[in-house]
Design a protein around this motif. Sequence first.
Motif, PDB file in Angstrom:
ATOM      1  N   THR A  19     -10.814   6.917  -5.814  1.00  0.00           N
ATOM      2  CA  THR A  19     -10.580   6.140  -7.029  1.00  0.00           C
ATOM      3  C   THR A  19      -9.197   5.531  -6.923  1.00  0.00           C
ATOM      4  OG1 THR A  19     -11.930   7.666  -8.318  1.00  0.00           O
ATOM      5  CG2 THR A  19     -10.448   6.239  -9.545  1.00  0.00           C
ATOM      6  N   GLY A  20      -9.094   4.218  -7.114  1.00  0.00           N
ATOM      7  CA  GLY A  20      -7.785   3.583  -7.012  1.00  0.00           C
ATOM      8  C   GLY A  20      -7.898   2.078  -7.041  1.00  0.00           C
ATOM      9  N   PHE A  21      -6.857   1.431  -6.521  1.00  0.00           N
ATOM     10  CA  PHE A  21      -6.760  -0.017  -6.617  1.00  0.00           C
ATOM     11  C   PHE A  21      -5.920  -0.550  -5.459  1.00  0.00           C
ATOM     12  CE2 PHE A  21      -5.998  -4.064  -8.834  1.00  0.00           C
ATOM     13  CZ  PHE A  21      -7.244  -4.244  -9.429  1.00  0.00           C
ATOM     14  N   GLU A  22      -6.211  -1.780  -5.036  1.00  0.00           N
ATOM     15  CA  GLU A  22      -5.440  -2.457  -3.985  1.00  0.00           C
ATOM     16  C   GLU A  22      -5.179  -3.897  -4.413  1.00  0.00           C
ATOM     17  OE1 GLU A  22      -5.580  -3.572   0.782  1.00  0.00           O
ATOM     18  OE2 GLU A  22      -7.369  -2.713  -0.157  1.00  0.00           O
ATOM     19  N   VAL A  23      -3.962  -4.363  -4.160  1.00  0.00           N
ATOM     20  CA  VAL A  23      -3.598  -5.762  -4.390  1.00  0.00           C
ATOM     21  C   VAL A  23      -2.928  -6.274  -3.118  1.00  0.00           C
ATOM     22  CG1 VAL A  23      -2.208  -7.384  -5.743  1.00  0.00           C
ATOM     23  CG2 VAL A  23      -3.249  -5.397  -6.869  1.00  0.00           C
ATOM     24  N   ALA A  24      -3.359  -7.468  -2.671  1.00  0.00           N
ATOM     25  CA  ALA A  24      -2.779  -8.075  -1.471  1.00  0.00           C
ATOM     26  C   ALA A  24      -2.395  -9.514  -1.760  1.00  0.00           C
ATOM     27  CB  ALA A  24      -3.772  -8.023  -0.319  1.00  0.00           C
ATOM     28  N   TYR A  25      -1.246  -9.931  -1.212  1.00  0.00           N
ATOM     29  CA  TYR A  25      -0.746 -11.299  -1.326  1.00  0.00           C
ATOM     30  C   TYR A  25      -0.762 -11.932   0.057  1.00  0.00           C
ATOM     31  CZ  TYR A  25       0.804  -9.789  -5.896  1.00  0.00           C
ATOM     32  OH  TYR A  25       0.823  -9.305  -7.179  1.00  0.00           O
ATOM     33  N   PHE A  26      -1.152 -13.213   0.119  1.00  0.00           N
ATOM     34  CA  PHE A  26      -1.299 -13.916   1.388  1.00  0.00           C
ATOM     35  C   PHE A  26      -0.367 -15.120   1.428  1.00  0.00           C
ATOM     36  CE2 PHE A  26      -5.316 -12.122  -0.016  1.00  0.00           C
ATOM     37  CZ  PHE A  26      -5.627 -11.284   1.033  1.00  0.00           C
ATOM     38  N   THR A  27       0.355 -15.259   2.537  1.00  0.00           N
ATOM     39  CA  THR A  27       1.208 -16.432   2.738  1.00  0.00           C
ATOM     40  C   THR A  27       1.091 -16.891   4.186  1.00  0.00           C
ATOM     41  OG1 THR A  27       3.123 -15.011   3.225  1.00  0.00           O
ATOM     42  CG2 THR A  27       2.922 -15.834   0.970  1.00  0.00           C
ATOM     43  N   ALA A  28       1.210 -18.215   4.378  1.00  0.00           N
ATOM     44  CA  ALA A  28       1.279 -18.761   5.732  1.00  0.00           C
ATOM     45  C   ALA A  28       2.665 -18.435   6.263  1.00  0.00           C
ATOM     46  CB  ALA A  28       1.037 -20.265   5.711  1.00  0.00           C
TER      47      ALA A  28
END
Length: 189
Positions: A19-28
């Motif tokens: 049980t949990g959560f993930e957040v990811a940010y993407f950049t060139a």
Amino acid sequence: MTFLDLPSVASWRHVGARTGFEVAYFTADHGGRRVAGVTTATEGSQSWIVDYVIDVDQSWLTRSARITGRTEGVTRTIVIEADGMGHWQIDGVPAPHLRGCLDLDLEASAVTNTFPVHRLSLPIGHAAAAPAAYVRAVGLAVDHLEQTYSRASEQVYDYAAPAFDFACSLTYDQHGLILDYPGIATRVQ
């Protein structure tokens, strides 16, 4: 199939195994991409947090990662580097047990299943091996993980990791990001 450019952010809810959560940010970044994120979960009686910054080159080969894991009051950071030809270092020390791996797979993350799908560009009905440097959520041990991807349809890939006696069908969106990883994670943004 060519995937659309990645969005600036994506997130997943861990379901099933944890049980949990993930957040990811993407950049060139310098002709490649940088993925920076955090994933938190409770699995059984253990809770953990994993922060990561992963750089992939324009061919989606993992080139470097800085991973920090926290569990039970212990914090550990590792730096992983790869030459894109299957040679790896962990904290500046050669890691011959990872020879041949081209991808990084974080146990804690749904986003790292994006890398081999983009890198392989499989036509429907084709399969390929995608051995990965597999980083455990608790303790950040790094192992060689044999895995395969087989493209079943436009958005579905059959995935197998024999070491875990695990196989499932992964559903991806038009960006090549996981929508549904059965028993592991579901995309929420």
